[in-house]
Scaffold this motif. Structure first.
Motif, PDB file in Angstrom:
ATOM      1  N   CYS A 265       0.836  -1.206   0.000  1.00 52.50           N
ATOM      2  CA  CYS A 265       0.000   0.000   0.000  1.00 52.50           C
ATOM      3  C   CYS A 265       0.868   1.251   0.000  1.00 52.50           C
ATOM      4  CB  CYS A 265      -0.920   0.014   1.225  1.00 52.50           C
ATOM      5  SG  CYS A 265      -2.207  -1.246   1.179  1.00 52.50           S
ATOM      6  N   ASP A 266       0.377   2.296  -0.641  1.00 51.55           N
ATOM      7  CA  ASP A 266       1.091   3.573  -0.727  1.00 51.55           C
ATOM      8  C   ASP A 266       0.113   4.682  -0.355  1.00 51.55           C
ATOM      9  OD1 ASP A 266       2.455   5.885  -1.411  1.00 51.55           O
ATOM     10  OD2 ASP A 266       3.265   5.076  -3.278  1.00 51.55           O
ATOM     11  N   VAL A 267       0.370   5.342   0.784  1.00 48.32           N
ATOM     12  CA  VAL A 267      -0.543   6.400   1.233  1.00 48.32           C
ATOM     13  C   VAL A 267      -0.281   7.722   0.533  1.00 48.32           C
ATOM     14  CG1 VAL A 267      -0.809   5.314   3.500  1.00 48.32           C
ATOM     15  CG2 VAL A 267       0.945   7.079   3.180  1.00 48.32           C
ATOM     16  N   VAL A 268       0.829   7.833  -0.193  1.00 46.84           N
ATOM     17  CA  VAL A 268       1.150   9.066  -0.920  1.00 46.84           C
ATOM     18  C   VAL A 268       0.546   8.999  -2.324  1.00 46.84           C
ATOM     19  CG1 VAL A 268       2.981  10.563  -1.755  1.00 46.84           C
ATOM     20  CG2 VAL A 268       3.240   9.385   0.433  1.00 46.84           C
ATOM     21  N   ARG A 269       1.012   8.044  -3.107  1.00 42.67           N
ATOM     22  CA  ARG A 269       0.368   7.772  -4.393  1.00 42.67           C
ATOM     23  C   ARG A 269      -0.758   6.783  -4.121  1.00 42.67           C
ATOM     24  NH1 ARG A 269       5.490   7.060  -8.545  1.00 42.67           N
ATOM     25  NH2 ARG A 269       5.961   9.283  -8.744  1.00 42.67           N
ATOM     26  N   ARG A 270      -1.818   7.297  -3.646  1.00 46.94           N
ATOM     27  CA  ARG A 270      -2.885   6.557  -2.976  1.00 46.94           C
ATOM     28  C   ARG A 270      -3.407   5.369  -3.793  1.00 46.94           C
ATOM     29  NH1 ARG A 270      -6.667   6.769   1.481  1.00 46.94           N
ATOM     30  NH2 ARG A 270      -7.940   4.947   1.033  1.00 46.94           N
ATOM     31  N   ASN A 271      -3.423   4.170  -3.159  1.00 50.30           N
ATOM     32  CA  ASN A 271      -4.057   3.011  -3.761  1.00 50.30           C
ATOM     33  C   ASN A 271      -5.575   3.163  -3.709  1.00 50.30           C
ATOM     34  OD1 ASN A 271      -1.533   1.946  -2.061  1.00 50.30           O
ATOM     35  ND2 ASN A 271      -1.708   0.730  -3.928  1.00 50.30           N
ATOM     36  N   THR A 272      -6.248   2.387  -4.528  1.00 45.45           N
ATOM     37  CA  THR A 272      -7.706   2.333  -4.433  1.00 45.45           C
ATOM     38  C   THR A 272      -8.123   1.837  -3.055  1.00 45.45           C
ATOM     39  OG1 THR A 272      -7.890   1.836  -6.805  1.00 45.45           O
ATOM     40  CG2 THR A 272      -9.804   1.325  -5.424  1.00 45.45           C
ATOM     41  N   ASN A 273      -7.380   0.853  -2.536  1.00 42.90           N
ATOM     42  CA  ASN A 273      -7.753   0.193  -1.281  1.00 42.90           C
ATOM     43  C   ASN A 273      -6.535   0.060  -0.371  1.00 42.90           C
ATOM     44  OD1 ASN A 273      -9.290  -1.270   0.588  1.00 42.90           O
ATOM     45  ND2 ASN A 273      -8.765  -3.221  -0.366  1.00 42.90           N
ATOM     46  N   LEU A 274      -6.629   0.595   0.829  1.00 42.86           N
ATOM     47  CA  LEU A 274      -5.585   0.422   1.836  1.00 42.86           C
ATOM     48  C   LEU A 274      -6.009  -0.692   2.780  1.00 42.86           C
ATOM     49  CD1 LEU A 274      -4.838   4.148   2.792  1.00 42.86           C
ATOM     50  CD2 LEU A 274      -3.613   2.715   1.135  1.00 42.86           C
ATOM     51  N   ILE A 275      -5.116  -1.648   3.059  1.00 42.08           N
ATOM     52  CA  ILE A 275      -5.452  -2.795   3.910  1.00 42.08           C
ATOM     53  C   ILE A 275      -4.624  -2.750   5.187  1.00 42.08           C
ATOM     54  CG2 ILE A 275      -5.617  -5.295   4.061  1.00 42.08           C
ATOM     55  CD1 ILE A 275      -5.773  -5.429   1.053  1.00 42.08           C
ATOM     56  N   ILE A 276      -5.308  -2.770   6.333  1.00 39.91           N
ATOM     57  CA  ILE A 276      -4.653  -2.761   7.644  1.00 39.91           C
ATOM     58  C   ILE A 276      -4.929  -4.094   8.332  1.00 39.91           C
ATOM     59  CG2 ILE A 276      -4.562  -1.681   9.925  1.00 39.91           C
ATOM     60  CD1 ILE A 276      -5.365   0.937   8.612  1.00 39.91           C
ATOM     61  N   TYR A 277      -3.867  -4.722   8.850  1.00 39.09           N
ATOM     62  CA  TYR A 277      -3.985  -6.004   9.530  1.00 39.09           C
ATOM     63  C   TYR A 277      -3.767  -5.838  11.034  1.00 39.09           C
ATOM     64  CZ  TYR A 277      -3.100  -7.657   4.754  1.00 39.09           C
ATOM     65  OH  TYR A 277      -3.146  -7.868   3.407  1.00 39.09           O
ATOM     66  N   GLY A 278      -4.387  -6.730  11.809  1.00 39.21           N
ATOM     67  CA  GLY A 278      -4.177  -6.740  13.249  1.00 39.21           C
ATOM     68  C   GLY A 278      -4.595  -8.078  13.826  1.00 39.21           C
ATOM     69  N   HIS A 279      -3.952  -8.479  14.935  1.00 32.66           N
ATOM     70  CA  HIS A 279      -4.282  -9.760  15.562  1.00 32.66           C
ATOM     71  C   HIS A 279      -5.665  -9.716  16.208  1.00 32.66           C
ATOM     72  CE1 HIS A 279      -0.602 -11.826  14.861  1.00 32.66           C
ATOM     73  NE2 HIS A 279       0.138 -11.038  15.618  1.00 32.66           N
ATOM     74  N   HIS A 280      -6.326 -10.885  16.210  1.00 31.91           N
ATOM     75  CA  HIS A 280      -7.583 -11.047  16.948  1.00 31.91           C
ATOM     76  C   HIS A 280      -7.227 -11.597  18.328  1.00 31.91           C
ATOM     77  CE1 HIS A 280     -11.321 -13.081  18.229  1.00 31.91           C
ATOM     78  NE2 HIS A 280     -11.917 -12.095  17.573  1.00 31.91           N
ATOM     79  N   MET A 281      -6.896 -10.696  19.257  1.00 31.13           N
ATOM     80  CA  MET A 281      -6.461 -11.096  20.594  1.00 31.13           C
ATOM     81  C   MET A 281      -7.673 -11.400  21.481  1.00 31.13           C
ATOM     82  SD  MET A 281      -3.265 -10.992  20.103  1.00 31.13           S
ATOM     83  CE  MET A 281      -2.715 -11.380  21.771  1.00 31.13           C
ATOM     84  N   LYS A 282      -7.567 -12.495  22.263  1.00 32.88           N
ATOM     85  CA  LYS A 282      -8.661 -12.855  23.166  1.00 32.88           C
ATOM     86  C   LYS A 282      -8.906 -11.771  24.210  1.00 32.88           C
ATOM     87  CE  LYS A 282      -8.179 -17.869  22.701  1.00 32.88           C
ATOM     88  NZ  LYS A 282      -7.915 -19.150  23.408  1.00 32.88           N
ATOM     89  N   SER A 283      -7.879 -11.013  24.529  1.00 31.58           N
ATOM     90  CA  SER A 283      -8.015  -9.931  25.510  1.00 31.58           C
ATOM     91  C   SER A 283      -8.824  -8.767  24.950  1.00 31.58           C
ATOM     92  CB  SER A 283      -6.626  -9.430  25.925  1.00 31.58           C
ATOM     93  OG  SER A 283      -5.956  -8.849  24.815  1.00 31.58           O
ATOM     94  N   GLY A 284      -9.058  -8.776  23.638  1.00 29.51           N
ATOM     95  CA  GLY A 284      -9.757  -7.667  22.993  1.00 29.51           C
ATOM     96  C   GLY A 284      -8.807  -6.648  22.396  1.00 29.51           C
ATOM     97  N   LYS A 285      -7.498  -6.780  22.689  1.00 31.94           N
ATOM     98  CA  LYS A 285      -6.521  -5.835  22.153  1.00 31.94           C
ATOM     99  C   LYS A 285      -6.446  -5.942  20.633  1.00 31.94           C
ATOM    100  CE  LYS A 285      -5.048  -4.346  26.169  1.00 31.94           C
ATOM    101  NZ  LYS A 285      -5.280  -2.965  26.616  1.00 31.94           N
ATOM    102  N   MET A 286      -5.839  -4.938  20.029  1.00 38.22           N
ATOM    103  CA  MET A 286      -5.697  -4.858  18.576  1.00 38.22           C
ATOM    104  C   MET A 286      -7.083  -5.012  17.912  1.00 38.22           C
ATOM    105  SD  MET A 286      -2.590  -4.084  18.371  1.00 38.22           S
ATOM    106  CE  MET A 286      -2.174  -3.575  20.016  1.00 38.22           C
TER     107      MET A 286
END
Length: 396
Positions: A265-286
């Motif tokens: 992904c490129d936030v400067v030369r903007r993509n059509t779609n930006l994808i952000i990943y994060g863990h599914h923590m049991k504690s609810g974090k992320m």
């Protein structure tokens, strides 16, 4: 198509149809176990569903989720809570007393039986009995010691876990306070220069709000926040999608990892779609609570997502919510995690149709070619290599 209909819902593929049948079977099982006229039972079921105890795969399950949500809200508005119960009769108590009396009578007969002592056996048998007793005693002591060691280990693990949980919360509280605080920036901030080629370079200014954080870690690319949720985190980006799976903003090992933007992904030369990943923590974090978006009412209440890059602010409105998985390379199927740019309007519309077909419910939000999208992705345990995905359209 008649064969692809379950509970009044028409399914697109045979796989969706089978998944809907599994949802329907699980719903019937829940209805057989939970008295829907018991307010406490319904509210407890609602909390269990929110905690992920029951996972549905299709819109059939989502309809049931909405039904329980509305019923639980109705009972809660009437003053009930999850421990509320409808009073029951006392027949069980009288029955128990009668059974207890019967047991006492039987016990009286058993007490009449003769007690056997060690002296009733010959010397050889006494020796064998004593040997077996010693062996059992050694085994008992070994188990006591082993349980003690395990208990100490558990307490130690709990202590270390608690320390890191508290440290993690403290670290992110500190980062949140530093966001917008330029007191520590001083002369350290010198702008950003991006070299696309030897001949082409771009000079950029980091928003003042993020300059202090950027000086602490140049891998910062933005900040993601959803009001009234725990999601309020910095977003990182590196040349690979591995490092921030188990490292935090301070570049320390952390099993919670960090939210990170896909390397392509490129936030400067903007993509059509930006994808952000994060863990599914049991504690609810992320992204531990991201799957709360499977509930349509929750989605309505949390429809806006704030994602600022370090260069500009942005607000997005939730458009699609769906479950998917990581597919083999040779499988010809829509792979949301490979959708970064649409080369044409036809390609864009095709991707939108694929996501709309997968979506658990209709948000009423649509996108047109040229719109900027944001995708949030986390793991989902409903199937092997499963993913839970929320897609939003930029509105400001």
């Amino acid at each position: 198509m008649a064969g692809f209909e379950v509970a009044g819902r028409r399914l697109r593929t045979e796989a969706d149809y089978k998944a809907a049948l599994r949802d329907q079977e699980l719903i019937q099982k829940i209805r057989s176990q939970v008295d829907m006229e018991q307010p406490g039972a319904v509210i407890t079921l609602y909390y269990d569903m929110q905690a992920g105890k029951y996972r549905f795969e299709t819109v059939v399950g989502n309809d049931f989720d909405d039904e329980i949500y509305e019923l639980a809200e109705k009972y809660k508005s009437q003053g009930y809570h999850k421990d509320s119960r409808v009073p029951t009769g006392k027949k069980g108590g009288r029955k128990a007393k009668r059974q207890k009396g019967a047991g006492q009578s039987k016990g009286g007969e058993q007490q009449k039986k003769k007690t056997v002592s060690l002296e009733d056996y010959d010397a050889a048998m006494q020796k064998e009995i004593l040997a077996q007793m010693k062996k059992r005693e050694r085994r008992r002591k070994f188990l006591v010691v082993l349980c003690g060691i395990l208990a100490v280990g558990c307490f130690a693990y709990f202590g270390v876990y608690s320390y890191f949980v508290e440290k993690n919360e403290t670290d992110y509280d500190t980062l949140t306070r530093l966001k917008g605080n330029n007191a520590l920036t001083g002369s350290l901030y010198q702008g950003v220069t991006i070299h696309y080629t030897e001949e082409e370079e771009i000079e950029l200014e980091v928003l003042e709000e993020y300059q202090t954080l950027y000086n602490k870690n140049k891998k910062l690319i933005g900040w993601l926040k959803i009001d009234d949720t725990i999601i309020d985190y910095p977003v990182m980006q590196t040349a690979n999608n591995e490092y921030y799976l188990d490292h935090n903003f301070n570049q320390e090992y952390d099993k919670n990892g960090s939210l990170f933007l896909d390397k392509d992904c490129d936030v400067v030369r903007r993509n059509t779609n930006l994808i952000i990943y994060g863990h599914h923590m049991k504690s609810g974090k992320m992204f531990g609570n991201l799957n709360s978006y499977s509930n349509k009412e929750y989605g309505k209440k949390h429809s806006l997502i704030q994602f600022d890059t370090i260069y500009e602010k942005g607000t997005y409105e939730v458009m699609y919510v769906f479950r998917s998985r990581i597919y083999n390379e040779d499988e010809v199927v829509f792979k949301y995690y490979q959708f970064f740019d649409a080369a044409s309007e036809a390609e864009f519309n095709s991707n939108m149709q694929e996501m709309a077909a997968l979506s658990l419910y209709d948000t009423g939000v649509t996108a047109s070619y040229g719109d900027e999208l944001l995708t949030l992705s986390t793991c989902d345990s409903s199937e092997e290599d499963g993913r839970f995905v929320v897609v939003a359209k930029r509105v400001s």
